[in-house]
Design an enzyme around this catalytic site. Sequence first.
Site, PDB file in Angstrom:
ATOM      1  N   GLY A  89      13.625  31.634 -28.754  1.00  0.00           N
ATOM      2  CA  GLY A  89      14.626  32.664 -28.494  1.00  0.00           C
ATOM      3  C   GLY A  89      13.944  33.973 -28.162  1.00  0.00           C
ATOM      4  O   GLY A  89      12.843  33.998 -27.617  1.00  0.00           O
ATOM      5  N   SER A 142       7.576  31.950 -30.336  1.00  0.00           N
ATOM      6  CA  SER A 142       7.382  32.135 -28.900  1.00  0.00           C
ATOM      7  C   SER A 142       8.742  32.156 -28.212  1.00  0.00           C
ATOM      8  O   SER A 142       9.787  32.046 -28.859  1.00  0.00           O
ATOM      9  CB  SER A 142       6.521  31.006 -28.324  1.00  0.00           C
ATOM     10  OG  SER A 142       7.203  29.758 -28.416  1.00  0.00           O
ATOM     11  N   LYS A 143       8.716  32.267 -26.890  1.00  0.00           N
ATOM     12  CA  LYS A 143       9.966  32.388 -26.140  1.00  0.00           C
ATOM     13  C   LYS A 143      10.868  31.170 -26.316  1.00  0.00           C
ATOM     14  O   LYS A 143      12.089  31.287 -26.193  1.00  0.00           O
ATOM     15  CB  LYS A 143       9.656  32.596 -24.653  1.00  0.00           C
ATOM     16  CG  LYS A 143       9.090  33.979 -24.347  1.00  0.00           C
ATOM     17  CD  LYS A 143       8.840  34.146 -22.851  1.00  0.00           C
ATOM     18  CE  LYS A 143       8.300  35.536 -22.555  1.00  0.00           C
ATOM     19  NZ  LYS A 143       8.024  35.723 -21.106  1.00  0.00           N
ATOM     20  N   ARG A 144      10.279  30.024 -26.593  1.00  0.00           N
ATOM     21  CA  ARG A 144      11.126  28.832 -26.735  1.00  0.00           C
ATOM     22  C   ARG A 144      12.015  28.915 -27.980  1.00  0.00           C
ATOM     23  O   ARG A 144      12.998  28.186 -28.091  1.00  0.00           O
ATOM     24  CB  ARG A 144      10.265  27.568 -26.792  1.00  0.00           C
ATOM     25  CG  ARG A 144       9.467  27.383 -28.067  1.00  0.00           C
ATOM     26  CD  ARG A 144       8.702  26.069 -28.070  1.00  0.00           C
ATOM     27  NE  ARG A 144       7.947  25.879 -29.282  1.00  0.00           N
ATOM     28  CZ  ARG A 144       6.749  26.376 -29.494  1.00  0.00           C
ATOM     29  NH1 ARG A 144       6.157  27.104 -28.553  1.00  0.00           N
ATOM     30  NH2 ARG A 144       6.100  26.158 -30.634  1.00  0.00           N
TER      31      ARG A 144
END
Length: 467
Positions: free
Chosen positions: A251, A247-249
């Site tokens: 990167g 996910s975005k966390r």
Amino acid sequence: MTVRTPIRTRFAPSPTGYLHVGGARTALFSWAYARHFGGQFILRIEDTDLERSTPEAVQAIIDGMNWLGLQHDEGPFYQMQRMDRYREVIAQMLADGSAYHCYCTPEEVEAMRERQRAIGEKPRYDGTWRPEEGKTLPAIPEGRKPVVRFRNPVDGEVTWDDVVKGTITIANREMDDLIIARSDGTPTYNFCVAIDDWDMKITHVIRGDDHVNNTPRQINILRALGAELPQYGHLPMIHGTDGQKLSKRHGAVSVMDYPAQGYLPEAMLNYLARLGWSHGDDEIFSIEQFVQWFDLDHLTKSPAQFNFEKFDWLNNHYIKQADNGRLADLARPLMTEHGAQFDGAPELQAVIALMKDRFNTVNELAVAAMLFYRQPAPDAALLAQHVTDAVKPALAQFATQLQSIEWNKDAVSAALKETLAAHKLKMPQLAMPLRLLITGQLQTPSIDAVIALFDRNVVQARMQKYL
């Protein structure tokens, strides 16, 4: 199951966002399988979610495919442009009894599910409007528009040999009668997918395992239509190094974030190919080798892990192999943003050739190359530390030698050695102040190579400013 030919695969994203890494891997595997067998790869845009689908998302998907070089043979096909075909099939199914009108409101369906939950049953549509022999249907509510439901079999099982997960069996009683057209007449996702795969003669459906629950529904629809079934393969999710879904966390997740961060498409293709597939111990291989090797027998059943350190290492490998002119074209816009002055400066390709081995991304390389394209501003404290009275005579001699030597790395290196010997100095004692005077920083590639890239007059002017 007998493999149908010619091989026809598809990538069918929903344009509700960017092309993510998992989708790119699905596209790669589908594309490579078609290429391996000389088949066709179809791009289909599943845009029936009108509230969330956007033209920008469609373009982001196509841009991502183009960056990776995954060219489609047919399409892109858009589901919203196939409404007449879907309505034709729905009318056929209503006529043959494999579908029926249901007048329950969403609230009524939710109420029946609540009653089922209360007594410990699986919540589902209870078949109120399903025609059965000897059954009396309720009176049609005045002015109410019906949905169309698929008449799912109530007995038996759906079994398929998944090319990734092996044999999967789901009982028909676990599925209720799926809505295939909403009350406004628009068809629903699973119905459109089944009809598209049928019409487009798709032989292999390779997709993420979040679609496993959709597969038995689509199989039953295809069987009701007398259609030939494709082979299905469901790829496990891609996780981050913490074992959680990527996910975005972790990167960048959008494929188009990667070129913006200085990654090369060949590195991304190579890395994606190894996420859930293997060819012995091979880690680095070209896309041509991948197509030659790729099969569905070596897909792994467990989730793959996206390791950014390994991806950086792979990108570094491809930067080392890349054409210097290509890297220069990629680096130049970022350097311009940072204020690079190219007039009168060293040729960027030559700078790239000198420096590229050291960096994992083109962006890192571009930032580092700025030392050749800006005026040096050495720190006063560093000047005092390194440009001392003890070393200034050696610097002066070296500057004099630079006036008459041939202008290349070997000649500069020879002049450096001669100066060191004359003044009984070690290389760092001369190289560090030279770096400061000429580039304004202490960390550079080999100082003789750096000096040789600059114009002779530029080097002498920068030295004389402090001597």
